[in-house]
Write an enzyme that holds these catalytic residues in place. Structure first.
Site, PDB file in Angstrom:
ATOM      1  N   SER A 371      51.285  13.677 -40.577  1.00  0.00           N
ATOM      2  CA  SER A 371      51.331  15.144 -40.051  1.00  0.00           C
ATOM      3  C   SER A 371      50.883  15.062 -38.788  1.00  0.00           C
ATOM      4  CB  SER A 371      50.701  15.995 -40.928  1.00  0.00           C
ATOM      5  OG  SER A 371      50.676  17.258 -40.172  1.00  0.00           O
ATOM      6  N   ARG A 372      51.587  15.119 -37.545  1.00  0.00           N
ATOM      7  CA  ARG A 372      50.951  15.043 -36.415  1.00  0.00           C
ATOM      8  C   ARG A 372      50.128  16.336 -35.883  1.00  0.00           C
ATOM      9  NH1 ARG A 372      56.242  12.994 -35.650  1.00  0.00           N
ATOM     10  NH2 ARG A 372      56.258  10.724 -35.744  1.00  0.00           N
ATOM     11  N   VAL A 373      49.969  17.420 -36.749  1.00  0.00           N
ATOM     12  CA  VAL A 373      49.122  18.461 -36.620  1.00  0.00           C
ATOM     13  C   VAL A 373      47.699  18.276 -37.336  1.00  0.00           C
ATOM     14  CG1 VAL A 373      48.758  20.868 -36.968  1.00  0.00           C
ATOM     15  CG2 VAL A 373      50.811  20.132 -36.312  1.00  0.00           C
TER      16      VAL A 373
END
Length: 518
Positions: A371-373
């Site tokens: 998850s790039r968040v």
């Protein structure tokens, strides 16, 4: 003599004017309209002549109320994508312009309904109640109107919420081979939005009727249909309907986002969407590219997924979270369409067939998922509890693979492997049984503190269930701080650990003596 003719002329003019006025009152003024003719009809498309003023993607109407979208606007003919049953159409049939683009009904009246991309009800509940329509293709929200993703969208799945967190406004790809549980993750996420003030849109693209009926039945049984809109195209529908389905579903979701609501949209799945667009493009004689997909295959998905965002408070503060699903073949993540979507989205959840066969459900491969968040989409208390979990799990998987060679292991290595086995057992979860945030925090805190390590693997399910049931004994003030506090205080942490330790005491007697705290 002349005066007599003059009086006759004036009388004639009066009568003539009176007749003209009566004719105009009865007959409306004539309007010029363009009429085209069908040149040929193929599977899902038609070639049309005439209509010199037609616009790109303008909606056309064919006999018996069949609609079509002008896709190819050439000098001598128009390539039209048909959106209905086209078997009765013949060369020479009349085609008319509508002067508008394709749009769909939106609003609160769609909640709890099953519709097709044209807005026609499929659930035998009567006509839709809607006073507004939006085009299915709309400009994306400007970058200056977007806010950072900071609020979590809880899926209810411990493995995702703890290690691959999803935020409201994020685009997270769900990918895996056929029959590995992709749709189950999306359905569980929808079920978990009950009482979370999140509306849901489920878009089934080219699915089997039995699969759609099962999904609708699960959502209705669990009480999730009340806050969900289901947009359906089945496998035997024209490819044009499958192509427009995700755009229509997104416009429905955007309406709620623009009035300040949080919305979750699931595209199940974009593999079928890409195939339907490839079919239409080849029939329309567009130049094929890699794997026979047209050159703009990346663009059709990027302009769709870019519509998911978190709006600023000044613009309503709503959000649209997208969970696109894609099917891969033979675990090939580097195929054409999967790599396109990986580059568009903010992370991916990869489902492994080998984990599925071993009974590790949901079969999420944590090493290949991202998850790039990340932790920015987690609550502070949750992030503090789950922060080291992914690292511990990754170490366990590496050591487990090494231990398969039969090497002799020291005590510390055996403890790491035993702790990892408890992590894997805790992350297993039955379908349609999402876990609430307070229960997840208590389980994960007990897990990271090593309280489950003395429990045998055979008793892990029962032990975990006992801890879940014990959450109700935690003081209400402490449970409230799970949602509001930036971090767990030492006092709150001790209260949770004492309760978990008391709950697990009855499971410790049968545990193997070699297992210790990590």
């Amino acid at each position: 003599m002349n005066s007599r003719f003059d009086s006759f002329d004036s009388a004639f003019n009066v009568v003539f004017d009176a007749i003209n006025q009566q004719c105009e009152a009865v007959t409306p003024p004539l309007k010029i309209r363009e009429v085209g003719r069908i040149i040929s009809v193929a599977t899902g498309i038609a070639k049309v002549s005439g209509l010199p003023s037609i616009g790109f993607e303008e909606l056309l109407i064919f006999p018996n109320g069949v609609y079509g979208i002008a896709f190819n606007v050439d000098a001598d003919e128009i390539g039209v994508v048909l959106l209905g049953e086209y078997w009765h159409l013949r060369a020479g049939d009349e085609v008319q312009r509508t002067g508008r683009v394709m749009d769909v009904a939106v609003g609160e009246g769609l909640l709890g309904r099953v519709i097709d991309p044209l807005g026609r009800p499929l659930d035998s509940k009567g006509a839709l109640v809607s006073s507004q329509r939006l085009p299915i293709e709309r400009p994306v929200v400007p970058i200056m109107n977007r806010a950072p993703v900071s609020e979590p969208l809880q899926t209810g799945l411990k493995v995702i919420d703890s290690m691959i967190p999803i935020g409201r406004g994020q685009r997270e790809l769900i990918m895996g081979d056929r029959q590995t549980g992709k749709t189950a993750i999306a359905i569980d996420t929808i079920l978990n939005q009950k009482d979370q003030n999140v509306l849901c849109v489920y878009c089934a693209i080219g699915q089997r009727a039995a699969s759609v009926a099962k999904t609708v039945s699960i959502l209705a049984e669990k009480g999730a249909l009340a806050y969900t809109v289901i947009v359906v195209t089945e496998g035997n529908d024209p490819p044009g309907l499958a192509y427009i389905a995700p755009y229509a579903a997104t416009s429905i979701a955007e309406h709620f986002m623009e009035i300040g609501r949080d919305v979750l949209i699931v595209y199940d799945d974009l593999t079928q969407h890409a195939r339907s667009y490839r079919e239409l493009s080849l029939l329309l004689r567009r130049p094929p590219g890699r794997e026979a997909f047209p050159g703009d295959i990346f663009y059709i998905h990027s302009r769709l997924l870019e519509r998911a965002t978190q709006l600023r408070d000044e613009d309503g503060g709503g959000s649209l979270t997208a969970l696109p699903i894609i099917e891969i073949e033979a675990q090939n993540m580097s195929a054409y369409i999967p790599t396109n979507l990986i580059s568009i989205t903010d992370g991916q959840i990869y489902l492994s067939p080998s984990l599925f066969e071993l009974g590790v459900l949901p079969a999420v491969d944590v090493g290949k998922s991202v998850s790039r968040v990340g932790g920015k989409a987690q609550r502070g208390t949750y992030r503090a509890v789950a922060g080291d979990l992914k690292l511990a799990y990754a170490q366990f998987e590496e050591l487990e693979a090494f231990a398969r060679f039969g090497a002799r292991l020291d005590d510390d290595t055996r403890k790491v492997i035993a702790h990892g086995q408890r992590i894997r057992a805790c992350l297993k979860q039955l379908e349609c049984s999402p876990v609430a945030v307070p229960e997840q925090i208590v389980i994960l805190l007990a897990l990271t503190a090593g309280l489950f390590d003395p429990v045998s693997i055979e008793q892990m399910n029962a032990a975990e269930f006992a801890v879940q049931q014990a959450v109700a004994k935690i003081p209400l003030a402490v449970r409230t701080r799970f949602e509001t506090a930036d971090r767990l205080s030492d006092e709150d942490r001790q209260v949770i650990l004492d309760l978990a330790h008391q709950t697990l005491e009855s499971f410790l007697s049968k545990a193997p003596s070699s297992v210790g705290q990590s």
